[in-house]
Design an enzyme around this catalytic site. Structure first.
Site, mmCIF file in Angstrom:
data_model
loop_
_atom_site.group_PDB
_atom_site.id
_atom_site.type_symbol
_atom_site.label_atom_id
_atom_site.label_comp_id
_atom_site.label_asym_id
_atom_site.label_seq_id
_atom_site.Cartn_x
_atom_site.Cartn_y
_atom_site.Cartn_z
ATOM 1 N N ARG A 68 1.033 -1.127 -0.122
ATOM 2 C CA ARG A 68 0.047 -0.060 -0.041
ATOM 3 C C ARG A 68 0.961 1.222 0.027
ATOM 4 O O ARG A 68 0.648 2.128 -0.778
ATOM 5 C CB ARG A 68 -1.116 -0.003 1.276
ATOM 6 C CG ARG A 68 -1.975 1.194 1.196
ATOM 7 C CD ARG A 68 -2.317 1.533 2.826
ATOM 8 N NE ARG A 68 -2.518 0.432 3.238
ATOM 9 C CZ ARG A 68 -3.531 -0.261 3.794
ATOM 10 N NH1 ARG A 68 -4.773 0.014 3.047
ATOM 11 N NH2 ARG A 68 -3.505 -1.514 4.519
ATOM 12 N N TYR A 69 1.767 1.477 0.845
ATOM 13 C CA TYR A 69 2.837 2.364 1.128
ATOM 14 C C TYR A 69 4.170 2.106 0.162
ATOM 15 O O TYR A 69 4.497 1.134 0.085
ATOM 16 C CB TYR A 69 3.247 2.729 2.304
ATOM 17 C CG TYR A 69 2.010 2.593 3.233
ATOM 18 C CD1 TYR A 69 1.168 3.974 3.084
ATOM 19 C CD2 TYR A 69 1.588 1.806 4.181
ATOM 20 C CE1 TYR A 69 0.224 4.156 4.245
ATOM 21 C CE2 TYR A 69 0.537 1.971 4.923
ATOM 22 C CZ TYR A 69 -0.141 3.158 5.050
ATOM 23 O OH TYR A 69 -1.369 3.119 5.924
ATOM 24 N N ARG A 72 7.125 0.023 1.726
ATOM 25 C CA ARG A 72 7.233 -0.940 2.525
ATOM 26 C C ARG A 72 6.077 -1.956 2.293
ATOM 27 O O ARG A 72 4.957 -1.454 1.721
ATOM 28 C CB ARG A 72 7.116 -0.623 3.841
ATOM 29 C CG ARG A 72 5.902 0.147 4.383
ATOM 30 C CD ARG A 72 6.528 1.272 5.547
ATOM 31 N NE ARG A 72 5.468 1.891 6.219
ATOM 32 C CZ ARG A 72 4.957 3.262 5.749
ATOM 33 N NH1 ARG A 72 5.491 3.578 4.679
ATOM 34 N NH2 ARG A 72 3.884 3.866 6.208
ATOM 35 N N CYS A 81 -2.708 -18.013 14.982
ATOM 36 C CA CYS A 81 -2.073 -17.341 16.181
ATOM 37 C C CYS A 81 -2.257 -18.128 17.463
ATOM 38 O O CYS A 81 -3.464 -19.195 17.289
ATOM 39 C CB CYS A 81 -3.048 -15.873 16.403
ATOM 40 S SG CYS A 81 -2.933 -14.634 15.235
ATOM 41 N N CYS A 85 -7.531 -12.927 19.226
ATOM 42 C CA CYS A 85 -8.110 -11.434 19.719
ATOM 43 C C CYS A 85 -9.524 -11.277 19.341
ATOM 44 O O CYS A 85 -9.749 -11.150 17.956
ATOM 45 C CB CYS A 85 -7.132 -10.191 19.657
ATOM 46 S SG CYS A 85 -5.377 -10.773 20.076
ATOM 47 N N CYS A 88 -9.886 -8.410 16.539
ATOM 48 C CA CYS A 88 -8.721 -8.203 15.531
ATOM 49 C C CYS A 88 -9.382 -7.741 14.339
ATOM 50 O O CYS A 88 -10.745 -8.068 13.840
ATOM 51 C CB CYS A 88 -8.529 -9.685 15.269
ATOM 52 S SG CYS A 88 -7.265 -9.891 14.000
ATOM 53 N N ARG A 90 -8.449 -8.380 11.354
ATOM 54 C CA ARG A 90 -8.164 -9.401 10.416
ATOM 55 C C ARG A 90 -9.047 -10.601 10.649
ATOM 56 O O ARG A 90 -8.982 -12.070 10.425
ATOM 57 C CB ARG A 90 -6.799 -9.842 10.095
ATOM 58 C CG ARG A 90 -6.161 -8.677 9.379
ATOM 59 C CD ARG A 90 -4.767 -9.112 8.526
ATOM 60 N NE ARG A 90 -4.173 -8.072 7.927
ATOM 61 C CZ ARG A 90 -3.253 -7.736 8.559
ATOM 62 N NH1 ARG A 90 -2.461 -8.102 9.441
ATOM 63 N NH2 ARG A 90 -2.593 -6.248 8.072
ATOM 64 N N ASP A 248 -10.595 -0.307 14.318
ATOM 65 C CA ASP A 248 -11.075 -0.502 13.082
ATOM 66 C C ASP A 248 -12.405 -0.786 13.008
ATOM 67 O O ASP A 248 -13.181 -1.210 13.832
ATOM 68 C CB ASP A 248 -10.244 -1.502 12.179
ATOM 69 C CG ASP A 248 -8.802 -0.841 11.976
ATOM 70 O OD1 ASP A 248 -8.666 0.228 11.747
ATOM 71 O OD2 ASP A 248 -7.861 -1.540 12.089
ATOM 72 N N ASP A 285 -6.551 4.122 10.809
ATOM 73 C CA ASP A 285 -6.416 3.467 9.436
ATOM 74 C C ASP A 285 -7.925 3.845 8.743
ATOM 75 O O ASP A 285 -8.929 3.444 9.406
ATOM 76 C CB ASP A 285 -6.275 2.056 9.836
ATOM 77 C CG ASP A 285 -5.074 1.575 8.502
ATOM 78 O OD1 ASP A 285 -5.411 1.953 7.499
ATOM 79 O OD2 ASP A 285 -4.221 0.840 8.984
ATOM 80 N N LYS A 292 -3.072 5.030 6.942
ATOM 81 C CA LYS A 292 -2.977 5.602 8.428
ATOM 82 C C LYS A 292 -2.753 6.975 8.592
ATOM 83 O O LYS A 292 -1.650 7.543 7.926
ATOM 84 C CB LYS A 292 -1.836 4.724 9.104
ATOM 85 C CG LYS A 292 -2.261 3.138 9.316
ATOM 86 C CD LYS A 292 -0.975 2.627 10.295
ATOM 87 C CE LYS A 292 -0.901 1.176 10.349
ATOM 88 N NZ LYS A 292 -0.591 0.570 8.984
HETATM 89 C C1 LIG Z 1 0.160 -0.582 8.856
HETATM 90 C C2 LIG Z 1 0.749 -0.985 7.637
HETATM 91 C C3 LIG Z 1 2.134 -0.761 7.310
HETATM 92 C C4 LIG Z 1 2.982 -0.238 8.329
HETATM 93 O O1 LIG Z 1 2.998 1.040 8.411
HETATM 94 P P1 LIG Z 1 3.768 1.945 9.196
HETATM 95 O O2 LIG Z 1 3.014 3.354 9.449
HETATM 96 O O3 LIG Z 1 5.180 2.317 8.796
HETATM 97 O O4 LIG Z 1 3.905 1.222 10.725
HETATM 98 C C5 LIG Z 1 2.656 -0.978 6.128
HETATM 99 N N1 LIG Z 1 1.809 -1.658 5.046
HETATM 100 C C6 LIG Z 1 0.461 -1.939 5.488
HETATM 101 C C7 LIG Z 1 -0.495 -2.278 4.284
HETATM 102 C C8 LIG Z 1 0.164 -1.451 6.582
HETATM 103 O O5 LIG Z 1 -1.491 -1.686 6.722
#
Ligand SMILES: *Cc1c(COP(=O)(O)O)cnc(C)c1O
Length: 343
Positions: A68-69, A72, A81, A85, A88, A90, A248, A285, A292
């Site tokens: 998404r970002y 990363r 798990c 939880c 959760c 998910r 969420d 989120d 986020k």
């Molecule tokens: C939360 C999340 C992350 C990590 O986000 P940070 O703000 O770097 O902790 C990375 N990818 C996805 C898809 C997420 O939902």
């Protein structure tokens, strides 16, 4: 109890001995119990609730890999798990077929290797510490050998739910993959047990950076004293509070929901009391996958209407957010949750 059977038929239930031992059987409102044991309230699908609340699926670029970002990715090596939880986000994904790691890992590695903008691989799930030490090392090693990957992250609740799993041997293996950030998930100071302390110490003593994310949960930790004790207790263990997640809009979790205004009041009260090291970023989120955003910032702007906000996404986009904890049925025809606006 047919109703509880209906809950566990819909959402997996499992609690291990180590977490079960933290429950106070004399307290019907015990904050540990609420996180672990099913509740008939989970049968309610409140308006606007989502099966995939933060849009993992929309950003899935290969099986079990979410991008998404830009810099990363998230990889899910398992959906198992040691405890499920109840809140959760998910909780629907966890009920899917078991992950065939041998099948999904090669494609995920190939994707990351061919997308050099990805600098960080985050193992999430499920809980990656459900893998054996050897399997986990295999997964971390596969990503570590990609030259563009600068750091690894491991998101796990095992130091809370099954702390005996975190041995010095495991921590030693993990330290071979540094820089590796371990992000734990303590929600309540009563989870900071002696066994949990031993787990965290093993990680810290192996030279790993340990961070924590908590979820703000009604009736569990939505008061200043509890959060102050949690965050200062974590610092005492050399764990830095990283995020406090606004709950969420996951199906079956309305009973955990807290208004944004309450979350803001709590984090602002902590600022006067605790060292800056103890302040996590309070994040929302954006429901549906907008990303986020820090709540205490102009990504989340109040409007003249109580419980209605204007959201600005980290990757662009604007939304009207009708706080489901304030207006569960929406307001003036705008549904509860996030409604995207035209750009
Ligand atoms: C939360 C999340 C992350 C990590 O986000 P940070 O703000 O770097 O902790 C990375 N990818 C996805 C898809 C997420 O939902």
């Amino acid at each position: 109890m047919p109703d509880l059977e209906a809950v566990t038929a819909r959402y997996r239930m499992l609690v291990g001995d180590e977490y079960l031992a933290l429950i106070d059987p004399a307290d019907p409102d015990d904050p540990i119990r609420k996180q672990a044991l099913p509740d008939v309230a989970e049968l309610l699908d409140a308006p606007g609730e989502l099966r995939d609340p933060i849009g993992d699926r929309a950003h899935e670029v290969a099986p079990n890999l979410v991008h998404r970002y830009p810099d990363r990715v998230l990889f899910f090596p398992t959906f198992l798990c040691p405890m499920y939880c109840r809140y959760c986000f998910r909780k629907v994904a966890l009920n899917e077929a078991p992950v065939r790691l041998d099948r999904v890992l090669p494609a995920a590695v190939e994707y990351v290797a061919t997308h050099p903008e990805v600098r960080e691989v985050i193992l999430s799930g499920g809980d990656p510490l459900m893998l054996s030490d050897d399997r986990l090392a295999e997964v971390l090693g596969a990503f570590r050998t990609i030259p563009s990957v600068e750091r690894l992250r491991l998101h796990t609740r095992v130091p809370v739910t099954r702390p005996s799993r975190v041995t010095a041997a495991l921590a030693g293996r993990l330290s071979g993959f540094r820089p590796l950030y371990v992000v734990t998930h303590y929600n309540h100071p009563r989870e900071l047990s002696p066994a949990a302390r031993a787990a965290v110490s093993a990680l810290v003593d192996a030279g790993l950076t340990v961070l924590n994310q908590s979820v703000l949960l009604r009736g569990v930790n939505d008061d200043v004293e509890t959060l102050a004790a949690l965050f200062s207790g974590l610092l005492r263990w050399q764990v830095r509070p990283y995020y406090l997640h606004h709950p969420d809009m996951t199906v079956g979790t309305a009973h955990f929901r807290v208004p944004i205004s309450r979350g803001l009041a709590l984090v602002r009260a902590l600022r006067g009391r605790l060292t800056g090291l103890a302040w996590p970023t309070y994040v929302l989120d954006i429901p549906g996958g907008g990303g986020k955003v820090p709540v205490d910032s102009d990504f989340v702007r109040p409007t003249p209407r109580d419980g209605v906000y204007s959201l600005h996404g980290p990757l662009g986009g604007r939304w009207t957010y009708v706080d489901p904890a304030v207006h569960p049925d929406g307001l003036d025809g705008v549904p509860a949750g996030a409604t995207r606006l035209e750009d």
